[in-house]
Design an enzyme around this catalytic site. Sequence first.
Site, short mmCIF file in Angstrom:
data_model
loop_
_atom_site.label_atom_id
_atom_site.label_comp_id
_atom_site.label_asym_id
_atom_site.label_seq_id
_atom_site.Cartn_x
_atom_site.Cartn_y
_atom_site.Cartn_z
N LEU A 68 0.86 -1.20 0.00
CA LEU A 68 0.00 0.00 0.00
C LEU A 68 0.89 1.24 0.00
O LEU A 68 2.11 1.14 0.17
CB LEU A 68 -0.91 -0.02 1.23
CG LEU A 68 -1.78 -1.29 1.40
CD1 LEU A 68 -2.70 -1.13 2.60
CD2 LEU A 68 -2.58 -1.60 0.15
N PRO A 69 0.32 2.44 -0.18
CA PRO A 69 1.18 3.63 -0.27
C PRO A 69 2.05 3.83 0.98
O PRO A 69 3.24 4.07 0.88
CB PRO A 69 0.18 4.77 -0.45
CG PRO A 69 -0.98 4.13 -1.14
CD PRO A 69 -1.07 2.75 -0.56
N LYS A 175 15.08 1.67 2.90
CA LYS A 175 14.33 2.07 1.70
C LYS A 175 14.15 3.60 1.66
O LYS A 175 14.31 4.24 0.63
CB LYS A 175 12.97 1.37 1.69
CG LYS A 175 12.04 1.80 0.58
CD LYS A 175 12.53 1.38 -0.79
CE LYS A 175 11.70 2.06 -1.87
NZ LYS A 175 12.15 1.73 -3.21
N LYS A 244 6.87 11.12 0.30
CA LYS A 244 6.64 10.37 1.54
C LYS A 244 7.93 9.70 2.01
O LYS A 244 8.30 9.77 3.18
CB LYS A 244 5.51 9.37 1.28
CG LYS A 244 5.23 8.32 2.32
CD LYS A 244 5.83 6.96 2.01
CE LYS A 244 5.48 6.40 0.66
NZ LYS A 244 6.06 5.10 0.34
P1 NDP Z 1 -0.09 3.08 -6.28
O1 NDP Z 1 -0.49 4.43 -5.86
O2 NDP Z 1 0.05 2.75 -7.73
O3 NDP Z 1 -1.14 1.99 -5.66
C1 NDP Z 1 -1.50 2.04 -4.34
C2 NDP Z 1 -2.30 0.81 -4.00
O4 NDP Z 1 -2.71 0.86 -2.62
C3 NDP Z 1 -3.58 0.67 -4.82
O5 NDP Z 1 -3.84 -0.70 -4.97
C4 NDP Z 1 -4.62 1.33 -3.89
O6 NDP Z 1 -5.93 0.86 -4.13
C5 NDP Z 1 -4.15 0.84 -2.55
N1 NDP Z 1 -4.56 1.70 -1.43
C6 NDP Z 1 -4.28 3.00 -1.25
N2 NDP Z 1 -4.73 3.43 -0.06
C7 NDP Z 1 -5.33 2.36 0.52
C8 NDP Z 1 -6.02 2.15 1.74
N3 NDP Z 1 -6.14 3.16 2.64
N4 NDP Z 1 -6.54 0.93 2.01
C9 NDP Z 1 -6.40 -0.08 1.11
N5 NDP Z 1 -5.77 0.04 -0.08
C10 NDP Z 1 -5.24 1.25 -0.36
O7 NDP Z 1 1.26 2.76 -5.50
P2 NDP Z 1 2.48 1.82 -5.95
O8 NDP Z 1 1.97 0.48 -6.31
O9 NDP Z 1 3.35 2.56 -6.90
O10 NDP Z 1 3.29 1.76 -4.56
C11 NDP Z 1 2.92 0.88 -3.51
C12 NDP Z 1 4.08 0.90 -2.50
O11 NDP Z 1 5.28 0.44 -3.16
C13 NDP Z 1 4.37 2.32 -1.97
O12 NDP Z 1 4.79 2.26 -0.64
C14 NDP Z 1 5.55 2.77 -2.86
O13 NDP Z 1 6.34 3.76 -2.23
C15 NDP Z 1 6.29 1.45 -3.07
N6 NDP Z 1 7.12 1.37 -4.27
C16 NDP Z 1 6.64 1.74 -5.50
C17 NDP Z 1 7.47 1.67 -6.61
C18 NDP Z 1 7.02 2.05 -7.99
O14 NDP Z 1 7.87 2.08 -8.89
N7 NDP Z 1 5.73 2.33 -8.23
C19 NDP Z 1 8.88 1.24 -6.49
C20 NDP Z 1 9.24 0.78 -5.17
C21 NDP Z 1 8.40 0.89 -4.10
P3 NDP Z 1 -6.90 1.56 -5.23
O15 NDP Z 1 -6.62 0.84 -6.52
O16 NDP Z 1 -8.24 1.32 -4.70
O17 NDP Z 1 -6.52 3.02 -5.27
#
Ligand code: NDP
Length: 301
Positions: A68-69, A175, A244
């Site tokens: 999750l974020p 990280k 963040k």
């Molecule tokens: P996204 O913003 O693409 O996706 C976030 C996900 O979390 C979605 O599935 C969203 O659901 C869900 N979500 C958000 N808030 C909630 C909540 N309160 N309850 C339940 N589900 C929730 O993020 P990323 O996939 O890019 O990133 C996820 C994690 O990985 C983060 O911590 C990020 O820092 C880390 N990361 C990301 C990278 C990247 O290249 N993208 C690289 C390395 C780490 P919904 O679809 O409903 O919005």
Amino acid sequence: MPNSVAFLGLGAIGAPMAAHLARAGHSLTIWNRTMERASGSAAAVAGARVATSAADAVRDVEIVITCLPESADVAELLAASDAALTHALRPGMLLVDCTSGDPDTSRRIASELAAIGVGFIDAPVSGGVAGAEAGTLTVMVGGPAEALERARPVLESFAGKIVHCGALGAGHALKAVNNALLALHLWSTAEGLVAAMKAGVAPEVALDVINASSGRSNASMNLFPERVLTGAFPRTFRLALLAKDAGIAAALARSQKSAAPTLQLAADLMRIAQLELGDEVDHVEAVQLVERWAGVELRSS
Ligand code: NDP
């Protein structure tokens, strides 16, 4: 040995990670807050069961992965009474949190889960969406070594490298530091290229020299040539998430009473860029703020 796994959070990076788990033959259940995203994901296509709620997803699995974020979202999901996720967790389960989270919140979550017999490790990843699609992510783990060994066959489905970094929260701490460095490299390279351009050096010439010299970084070697000079700016990792992460690194240094002005600067610059450009833009688009302030664009001629 295949494991039964629930994957919660199919965002930009979670979706390709989950798809690897299904392809590796683990018995996978997926859940996403926005249901359509789960049903349409590659993991679903590869044979995962799509759960109707987070509580439904974790029923009878051995390992639960969250992506999750931020840690507050993981804590909220666990605590939400309507989801009843905590009630669905059973003693002996292991929660592997692949969120890039913060050490303090994770230690609190771990102690609450320990009270109901559920294990926890923090296991954030690096390598970006490209690394997730290729199954070559680096996983940095904090928590007990035995718990990591239990999770290892599952993590290996999407990892090229798995490193045990230390006690609970160590993965998250590392990280955050890595991403604060990414923010600084991105921003300082943009400032440097703008200064060189105004001094008469084309950005591609400047990068050619920097990348053969001591100022190079992943930003100068990959992000600028592929995303900035081309003007492509693909959206793979949101600027809000980098802000963040840099904020977590700065807070970590403050809590240790260390003087860390550049970590704080990274956090402030990324927050300013996020406020100026919005929550949905990619992290590399922060370069556009440096360009706007300077009145030039760093594109190939
Ligand atoms: P996204 O913003 O693409 O996706 C976030 C996900 O979390 C979605 O599935 C969203 O659901 C869900 N979500 C958000 N808030 C909630 C909540 N309160 N309850 C339940 N589900 C929730 O993020 P990323 O996939 O890019 O990133 C996820 C994690 O990985 C983060 O911590 C990020 O820092 C880390 N990361 C990301 C990278 C990247 O290249 N993208 C690289 C390395 C780490 P919904 O679809 O409903 O919005």
